[in-house]
Design a protein around this motif. Structure first.
Motif, PDB file in Angstrom:
ATOM      1  N   UNK B 146      16.724  -9.154  77.924  1.00 54.12           N
ATOM      2  CA  UNK B 146      17.417 -10.426  77.661  1.00 54.12           C
ATOM      3  C   UNK B 146      18.802 -10.425  78.314  1.00 54.12           C
ATOM      4  N   UNK B 147      19.481  -9.267  78.335  1.00 53.59           N
ATOM      5  CA  UNK B 147      20.796  -9.223  79.014  1.00 53.59           C
ATOM      6  C   UNK B 147      20.582  -9.439  80.511  1.00 53.59           C
ATOM      7  N   UNK B 148      19.575  -8.756  81.053  1.00 52.99           N
ATOM      8  CA  UNK B 148      19.298  -8.874  82.492  1.00 52.99           C
ATOM      9  C   UNK B 148      18.991 -10.330  82.847  1.00 52.99           C
ATOM     10  N   UNK B 149      18.192 -10.985  81.989  1.00 49.55           N
ATOM     11  CA  UNK B 149      17.821 -12.383  82.251  1.00 49.55           C
ATOM     12  C   UNK B 149      19.067 -13.263  82.288  1.00 49.55           C
ATOM     13  N   UNK B 150      19.944 -13.067  81.263  1.00 46.14           N
ATOM     14  CA  UNK B 150      21.166 -13.872  81.198  1.00 46.14           C
ATOM     15  C   UNK B 150      22.042 -13.679  82.437  1.00 46.14           C
ATOM     16  N   UNK B 151      22.040 -12.454  82.943  1.00 45.66           N
ATOM     17  CA  UNK B 151      22.911 -12.160  84.083  1.00 45.66           C
ATOM     18  C   UNK B 151      22.205 -12.381  85.419  1.00 45.66           C
ATOM     19  N   UNK B 152      20.966 -12.834  85.347  1.00 48.97           N
ATOM     20  CA  UNK B 152      20.203 -13.102  86.566  1.00 48.97           C
ATOM     21  C   UNK B 152      19.890 -11.835  87.346  1.00 48.97           C
ATOM     22  N   UNK B 153      19.582 -10.763  86.631  1.00 47.19           N
ATOM     23  CA  UNK B 153      19.306  -9.490  87.304  1.00 47.19           C
ATOM     24  C   UNK B 153      17.864  -9.063  87.068  1.00 47.19           C
ATOM     25  N   UNK B 154      17.319  -8.357  88.060  1.00 41.03           N
ATOM     26  CA  UNK B 154      16.019  -7.720  87.877  1.00 41.03           C
ATOM     27  C   UNK B 154      16.243  -6.456  87.045  1.00 41.03           C
ATOM     28  N   UNK B 155      15.154  -5.944  86.492  1.00 41.22           N
ATOM     29  CA  UNK B 155      15.267  -4.765  85.630  1.00 41.22           C
ATOM     30  C   UNK B 155      15.930  -3.577  86.352  1.00 41.22           C
ATOM     31  N   UNK B 156      15.497  -3.354  87.599  1.00 38.17           N
ATOM     32  CA  UNK B 156      16.031  -2.232  88.375  1.00 38.17           C
ATOM     33  C   UNK B 156      17.529  -2.428  88.646  1.00 38.17           C
ATOM     34  N   UNK B 157      17.877  -3.686  89.030  1.00 38.37           N
ATOM     35  CA  UNK B 157      19.300  -3.985  89.294  1.00 38.37           C
ATOM     36  C   UNK B 157      20.107  -3.771  88.027  1.00 38.37           C
TER      37      UNK B 157
END
Lengths: 224, 215
Positions: B146-157
């Protein structure tokens, strides 16, 4: 890729260090990761740093919770006392003592020196049913805020779970929560944690026996 | 392993030196409190050495796996026993052991100090995204996705961004710890110097009075 062949950037990319402390590796991954780091001083350094960081944040959360609980405890005790008829007169006197200096200052055209009421604002949530009650409004300031949820001391449950949703998306979930000595679950967040909008908090009891969690209440609050 | 089997005490010390730190980490991961982890640490080393002396490990290449499994099994067993004891205990005892007011003053102070140190270190991070990620991941225990989604990041990023935020935090934190250690050392030096000059005055007075008597 086998764990033993991994480089430090592979470990970083897969987030193995934080997943290890989080307990989210599979038992097999965990076993192999432990065998790997037992032979690697660099990995152990990383694991120790991660542990230190987690403990630091845990201490910080605990400190905030203790402060919040103390403030809530004092308020709750005063409120409880004032509900008793024999303390009603005392309550009125107390109110007069608190209000009088402020009234005097205002009447003299002076503003009282700005004093923070508390370091951490505590918002006590009350359960709502079918939107019958107006949701609590929260206007986060700088710093931190705490949400206080009263829970019954129910022997059926060994712990509680809290989930918070905004626009149907889960923004927070925490399991294994236990109430403090005031039978309150206190959740402390950075003030900028919540985006503006309506949030729904779901409180569930986790039974002691293997059974499905029991929904205990839904709390709605509006973040300005 | 062969040297331990042959009764070489130095080899045992080397084993503790090489694997002790890692075993402590494993026990910390599988224990719920630091005291239990410390007790289990001694037990793990003792059990491992006894087993190695009696030739329980056939393949020396498997030493790390062998040690890790002893640590894990002892931790599991410890909590299985503790669970049994807990069901027999009366609720008052259980309450007393979990009552936060039982916290000692010293551990309370250390916790306060550590909390303050972390708070200041995070506040000093230059990049707001570092602060947000660390708060949400470590304090709010938010889900990575959910943090990654909010920040527009892929899991690896996200894993890389988290890693870098952690590294920057670590550097600042260590600087702060070192500064604090230097401040404590300086304060101790000032106190000792003050004490010495105070005592020196007394010694001088004693000498003068003795000199007076002798003359």
């Amino acid at each position: 890729m086998k764990l033993k062949d991994m480089t430090s950037s592979d470990i970083e990319d897969r987030g193995l260090i934080e997943r290890y402390w989080q307990g989210s590796l599979t038992p097999d991954e965990e076993e192999r990761f432990e065998e790997l780091f037992l032979e690697s001083p660099e990995l152990m350094d990383e694991l120790e740093a991660e542990r230190r960081l987690r403990r630091g944040f845990k201490d910080m959360a605990a400190e905030d919770a203790v402060r919040g609980a103390m403030q809530l405890g004092v308020l709750a005790t005063v409120a409880r006392l004032l509900r008793q008829p024999r303390f009603a007169a005392l309550g009125a006197m107390l109110l007069a003592v608190v209000l009088l200096p402020s009234l005097l200052l205002v009447s003299q055209g002076r503003q009282p020196a700005p004093q923070p009421l508390a370091d951490v604002p505590v918002f006590a949530l009350t359960s709502v049913r079918d939107g019958a009650t107006q949701p609590l409004e929260i206007s986060p300031q700088e710093g931190w805020l705490s949400l206080a949820l009263p829970v019954e001391d129910d022997p059926r449950f060994e712990s509680f779970r809290v989930s918070i949703l905004r626009d149907g998306q889960e923004v927070f979930r925490r399991e294994d929560l236990e109430p403090n000595v005031l039978d309150t679950l206190l959740l402390t967040f950075p003030a900028d944690f919540f985006a503006p909008g309506e949030h729904r908090l779901q409180l569930e009891g986790i039974p002691t026996s293997p059974a499905a969690p029991v929904l205990l209440g839904i709390y709605v609050f509006l973040v300005r | 392993v062969e040297r331990i089997l042959g009764g070489d005490g130095e080899a045992e010390a080397e084993l503790v030196e090489s694997y002790g730190r890692g075993l402590a980490l494993i026990l910390d991961r599988h224990s719920r409190d630091r005291e239990a982890a410390e007790d289990l640490y001694q037990e793990t080393l003792a059990t491992a050495l006894v087993k190695l002396r009696t030739g329980a490990l056939r393949d020396p290449q498997r030493l790390a796996a062998f040690l890790a499994s002893i640590a894990r099994n002892l931790a599991v067993e410890h909590y299985r026993k503790a669970g049994r004891r807990k069901t027999e205990a009366d609720s008052e005892t259980v309450d007393a052991t979990t009552d936060p007011r039982q916290d000692t003053q010293l551990s309370g102070l250390l916790r306060q100090e550590n909390a303050e140190l972390v708070r200041r270190t995070v506040a000093e991070l230059n990049n707001p995204r570092d602060r947000e990620i660390l708060y949400r991941f470590y304090l709010a225990d938010e889900d990575k996705d959910s943090i990654a989604r909010d920040l527009g990041l892929e899991s690896l990023q996200f894993n890389r961004v988290l890693h870098r935020a952690r590294q920057r935090y670590k550097v600042l934190f260590e600087e702060r710890v070192q500064n604090r250690a230097r401040a404590v050392a300086l304060l101790s030096w000032v106190v000792m110097a003050g004490l010495a000059s105070h005592l020196g005055g007394h010694v001088l007075r004693i000498r003068l009075s003795m000199g007076g008597v002798l003359s």
